[in-house]
Design an enzyme around this catalytic site. Structure first.
Site, short mmCIF file in Angstrom:
data_model
loop_
_atom_site.label_atom_id
_atom_site.label_comp_id
_atom_site.label_asym_id
_atom_site.label_seq_id
_atom_site.Cartn_x
_atom_site.Cartn_y
_atom_site.Cartn_z
N GLU A 84 0.85 -1.20 0.00
CA GLU A 84 0.00 0.00 0.00
C GLU A 84 0.89 1.24 0.00
O GLU A 84 1.98 1.24 0.59
CB GLU A 84 -0.89 0.00 1.25
CG GLU A 84 -1.75 1.25 1.37
CD GLU A 84 -2.90 1.12 2.37
OE1 GLU A 84 -2.92 0.11 3.12
OE2 GLU A 84 -3.76 2.00 2.39
N GLN B 298 1.93 -5.86 5.85
CA GLN B 298 2.19 -5.56 4.47
C GLN B 298 3.62 -5.99 4.15
O GLN B 298 4.36 -6.38 5.05
CB GLN B 298 2.01 -4.07 4.22
CG GLN B 298 0.57 -3.62 4.51
CD GLN B 298 0.24 -2.24 3.94
OE1 GLN B 298 1.02 -1.66 3.21
NE2 GLN B 298 -0.93 -1.71 4.29
N ASN C 294 -12.50 -1.22 -1.46
CA ASN C 294 -11.77 -1.75 -0.30
C ASN C 294 -12.51 -1.31 0.96
O ASN C 294 -12.87 -0.14 1.08
CB ASN C 294 -10.35 -1.16 -0.27
CG ASN C 294 -9.66 -1.39 1.06
OD1 ASN C 294 -9.24 -2.50 1.37
ND2 ASN C 294 -9.56 -0.34 1.88
N GLU C 295 -12.74 -2.24 1.86
CA GLU C 295 -13.42 -1.92 3.13
C GLU C 295 -14.56 -0.92 2.87
O GLU C 295 -14.59 0.18 3.44
CB GLU C 295 -12.41 -1.42 4.18
CG GLU C 295 -11.39 -2.50 4.50
CD GLU C 295 -10.53 -2.25 5.73
OE1 GLU C 295 -10.53 -1.13 6.28
OE2 GLU C 295 -9.85 -3.20 6.17
N GLU D 299 -6.01 -8.97 3.57
CA GLU D 299 -5.21 -8.27 4.59
C GLU D 299 -5.25 -9.13 5.85
O GLU D 299 -6.32 -9.38 6.40
CB GLU D 299 -5.78 -6.87 4.90
CG GLU D 299 -5.56 -5.88 3.78
CD GLU D 299 -6.05 -4.47 4.11
OE1 GLU D 299 -5.97 -4.08 5.30
OE2 GLU D 299 -6.50 -3.79 3.18
N TYR E 275 -7.03 -8.65 11.34
CA TYR E 275 -5.78 -8.31 12.03
C TYR E 275 -5.83 -8.83 13.47
O TYR E 275 -6.89 -8.76 14.12
CB TYR E 275 -5.57 -6.80 12.04
CG TYR E 275 -5.20 -6.22 10.69
CD1 TYR E 275 -3.90 -6.33 10.20
CD2 TYR E 275 -6.16 -5.59 9.89
CE1 TYR E 275 -3.56 -5.82 8.95
CE2 TYR E 275 -5.82 -5.07 8.65
CZ TYR E 275 -4.51 -5.19 8.19
OH TYR E 275 -4.17 -4.68 6.95
O1 AHR Z 1 -3.22 -2.22 6.18
C1 AHR Z 1 -3.55 -1.00 6.72
C2 AHR Z 1 -5.02 -0.66 6.54
O2 AHR Z 1 -5.82 -1.57 7.23
C3 AHR Z 1 -5.55 -0.72 5.13
O3 AHR Z 1 -5.29 0.43 4.42
C4 AHR Z 1 -7.02 -0.90 5.32
O4 AHR Z 1 -7.64 -1.58 4.25
C5 AHR Z 1 -7.11 -1.66 6.64
O5 AHR Z 1 -8.03 -1.10 7.48
#
Ligand code: AHR
Length: 548
Positions: free
Chosen positions: A52, A397, A213-214, A347, A284
Site C-alpha cells: 500500500e 504488508q 476496499n473496506e 489483509e 488483524y
Molecule cells: O493495512 C492498513 C489498513 O488496514 C488498510 O489500508 C485498510 O484496508 C485496513 O483497514
C-alpha cells in the site's frame, strides 16, 4: 482423537526412528497425516502480499528511483526484488488498502517527471511518530511508482498484480478505463498507446481486480445493500480484453455476517453472483488487552515489549481466523450454494501500537518477533487446511509496515522472521492439502473475567507427488512439545527438517543485527511410517518427507 488413532500412535511409537533419537514414551503430542483424505489443491495465491502507498512501503521500501545510489532495477530496490523472488510470491495487491479509496490511477501514468504530487491518504494519521519528517513522499505522493512501475515490480519478482480500484472516489467509467489501459491490445486504443509510451507495449493482462476496499469503512461507509448496488454498476460490462477478470467484492468488517448476507442476497437477486470471483475479508490480530477494552488505539500492545498474557492474546486473535473463515463461508453458501465465489483474505497479520518503527517515516511500521513468526505459521496453516475455500490471501504488508517481511531504509535492509516462515511454507504452493488429526495439551491463560484457551499446536500437511510437507507451529511460550508424527497410508524414505526458533519469543532481526533469527535445516533419520520431533516453544517447523 478416537481410540483407534490413539492405538495407531501407541503402536507406531515402538522403536521409533526420530530426530534426536527421542523415546516415544516421553511424547506429549501427536499428529497423524491422513494421506487418503485430500482437501483441495492449495492455491499458490494464498501466499500473496500487500503493498500500500503508506509510510515506508513504497517510497524508500520498494521504490528508490532509477538514479539512486542504492542498487536498483529500474528504480526498484534490488535486494528486496532478489529476496522476494526467492519465496515465489504469486500475487501482490496494490495500491491499498484505504489509500486505494482515494487513488486516481491516471496520476501514476505518463512521464515520471510530469506526474502530479498529491496529499497521501495517510498524511494526517494519528499514528505518525513525532520525529517523522512530514514533508517527504510519504506525505506528498510524487506518483513515481504508478501502474507500469508496479507491473514491472510484479514481473521482476514473478508475481501477478492484484489491483484495488477506487469505488469511493471514482466512477465505473474510470474503472473501465484503468482496465483498458492495462489490458487492451497493443496499438488498439489511445490508452494502449499511452501504456506503450510508458514502457509496456504488450498488455499487462491484469486478472485480479478488487472492486473497492473496506466499503463499510474508509471505502465509502456503505450499507451492504448500497455497496451491492455500486458493485453491480462497476462490474456491469467491464471489458476483459480476452482476460477473464477475477473480480473481488469488498467483504465484512471482522466477521460481520449481516454484511455478507446483505450483499450476497442483493447480488444474487440480480443474477450476478457468477460474475464474481472472490469475496475479500480482512483480519488483524491487534487487541492485546485481554478483553479489557475493544478500543482500536487503547487495545493494542507493543510489538517488542510483551508479557505472556499479551503473547497469548495476539495468538488468540490470530486463531479467530479459522472461525471467521468457516462462518463467512457458511453465510456465503446460503446464497451461493455451489460456492463459486472464493474467500480472499487480502489483509491479515499482527498490528501493534506505534513505537517500534524501523525509522520515523515508516508509518504503521513495527518490529517483528518470533511471536509474529508463530502468527504467520498458524495463519498459513489455517489457510492450507481450508484450501477448498480460500482462493487468495495477502499478508499486510510487504515492507516497513505491520507484519512485514522486510525492513528497508536508505542503504539498509533486513529480513524479518515472517519472511523466513513464507520461505519455509512455499513448499505448500500448488500441493494437495491433506487432513491431519492433532492431539496436544491445550494452552490456558488468564484474561479479564476468565480464562483463555488455545490449541497447543497448529499444523497443515500437503502432498506433491512423493513429497509431503508438514508444517507445525508450537504456540506455547514456554513448553517444548515432543510430537509423534504418523502417516496413515504411506511410509517415509527420507526426511529433512527446517526449524525457526529462538531462545526467547522476543527475538527479532534489525538493521544492526539482521541474522538474530534464521531458520536451521537438518537431515532427519527416518524409516517406516512415523517419526518423533521436538518442537521448541514459540517455534515453527517444516518437515519435508519423501514417501516410499
Ligand atoms: O493495512 C492498513 C489498513 O488496514 C488498510 O489500508 C485498510 O484496508 C485496513 O483497514
Amino acid at each position: 482423537m478416537n481410540s483407534s488413532r490413539r492405538e495407531f500412535f501407541r503402536t507406531a511409537a515402538a522403536g521409533v526412528a526420530c530426530a534426536g533419537a527421542l523415546r516415544s514414551a516421553a511424547s506429549d503430542s501427536s499428529i497423524e497425516v491422513l494421506i487418503g483424505e485430500p482437501i483441495a489443491t492449495i492455491a499458490p495465491e494464498i501466499y500473496g502480499h500487500f503493498v500500500e502507498n503508506l509510510g515506508g512501503v513504497i517510497y524508500d521500501g520498494i521504490w528508490v528511483g532509477a538514479d539512486s545510489a542504492i542498487p536498483n532495477v529500474g528504480g526498484l530496490r534490488k535486494q528486496l526484488v532478489d529476496a522476494l523472488q526467492r519465496i515465489n510470491p504469486p500475487v501482490i495487491r496494490w495500491p491499498g488498502g484505504c489509500f486505494a479509496d482515494s487513488y486516481d490511477w491516471r496520476d501514476g501514468i505518463g512521464p515520471r517527471d510530469k506526474r502530479p504530487r498529491r496529499t497521501n491518504f495517510w498524511a494526517a494519521a494519528d499514528e505518525w511518530p513525532k520525529n517523522a519528517r512530514r514533508t517527504g513522499p510519504q506525505i506528498y505522493d510524487p506518483n513515481q511508482l504508478g501502474t507500469i512501475e508496479f507491473a514491472q515490480f510484479c514481473k521482476a519478482v514473478g508475481a501477478q498484480p492484484y489491483f484495488a480500484s477506487n469505488l469511493r472516489g471514482s466512477t465505473a467509467q474510470d474503472f473501465d478505463r484503468w482496465v483498458e489501459y492495462c489490458n487492451s491490445p497493443a496499438g488498439s486504443t489511445t490508452l494502449a498507446d499511452q501504456r506503450a509510451a510508458d514502457g509496456e507495449r504488450e498488455p499487462l493482462n491484469v486478472r485480479y481486480w478488487g472492486v473497492g476496499n473496506e466499503a463499510w469503512g474508509c471505502g465509502g461507509s456503505f450499507t451492504p445493500a448500497d455497496y451491492a448496488t455500486e458493485f453491480l454498476r462497476y462490474i456491469a460490462w467491464v471489458p476483459g480484453y480476452g482476460m477473464p477478470l477475477a473480480l473481488v467484492g469488498s467483504g465484512p468488517n471482522g466477521n460481520d455476517l449481516d454484511w455478507t448476507r446483505g450483499f450476497f442476497s442483493k447480488v444474487a437477486r440480480k443474477g450476478a453472483l457468477g460474475r464474481m470471483w472472490g469475496w475479500s475479508m480482512h483480519h488483524y490480530a491487534w487487541n492485546a488487552s485481554g478483553g479489557r477494552t475493544s478500543d482500536w488505539m487503547a487495545g493494542k500492545g507493543s510489538a517488542l515489549r510483551f508479557d505472556a498474557a499479551q503473547y497469548y492474546e495476539i495468538l488468540r486473535e490470530a486463531n479467530q481466523m479459522e472461525t471467521f473463515i468457516t462462518s463467512q463461508w457458511a453465510a456465503m453458501g446460503e446464497t451461493d450454494r455451489l460456492h463459486r465465489v472464493k474467500l480472499v483474505v487480502d489483509e491479515w497479520g499482527a498490528w501493534y501500537a506505534p513505537g517500534t518503527e524501523p525509522f520515523a517515516e515508516a508509518l504503521l511500521g513495527q518490529q517483528s518477533t518470533m511471536r509474529d513468526a508463530v502468527v504467520a505459521g498458524m495463519t498459513l496453516d489455517t489457510f492450507n487446511r481450508h484450501a477448498d475455500k480460500i482462493g487468495m490471501a495477502a499478508v499486510a504488508q510487504l515492507v516497513n509496515c505491520l507484519q512485514s517481511l522486510f525492513f528497508a531504509h536508505e542503504g539498509q535492509f533486513c529480513l524479518t522472521p515472517t519472511y523466513h516462515v513464507f520461505d519455509m511454507y512455499r513448499a505448500h504452493q500448488k500441493a494437495q492439502s491433506l487432513r491431519t488429526s492433532v492431539s496436544a495439551p491445550a494452552i490456558s491463560f488468564a484474561r479479564a473475567g476468565g480464562t483463555g484457551s488455545l490449541p497447543g499446536l497448529s499444523c497443515s500437511a500437503s502432498l506433491h507427488d512423493k513429497a509431503l510437507t508438514l508444517t507445525i507451529t508450537n504456540l506455547s511460550l514456554d513448553q517444548a512439545r515432543q510430537v509423534e508424527i504418523g502417516l496413515r497410508g504411506a511410509s517415509i524414505t527420507a526426511a529433512r527438517a527446517v526449524t525457526l526458533a529462538a531462545a526467547d519469543a522476543h527475538a527479532h532481526n534489525s538493521f544492526e543485527n539482521p541474522h538474530a533469527v534464521e531458520p536451521r535445516a537438518e537431515q532427519v533419520r527416518a524409516g517406516g511410517a512415523k517419526l518423533v520431533r521436538v518442537c521448541a516453544p514459540a517455534s515453527v517447523t517444516k518437515l519435508e518427507l519423501t514417501l516410499g
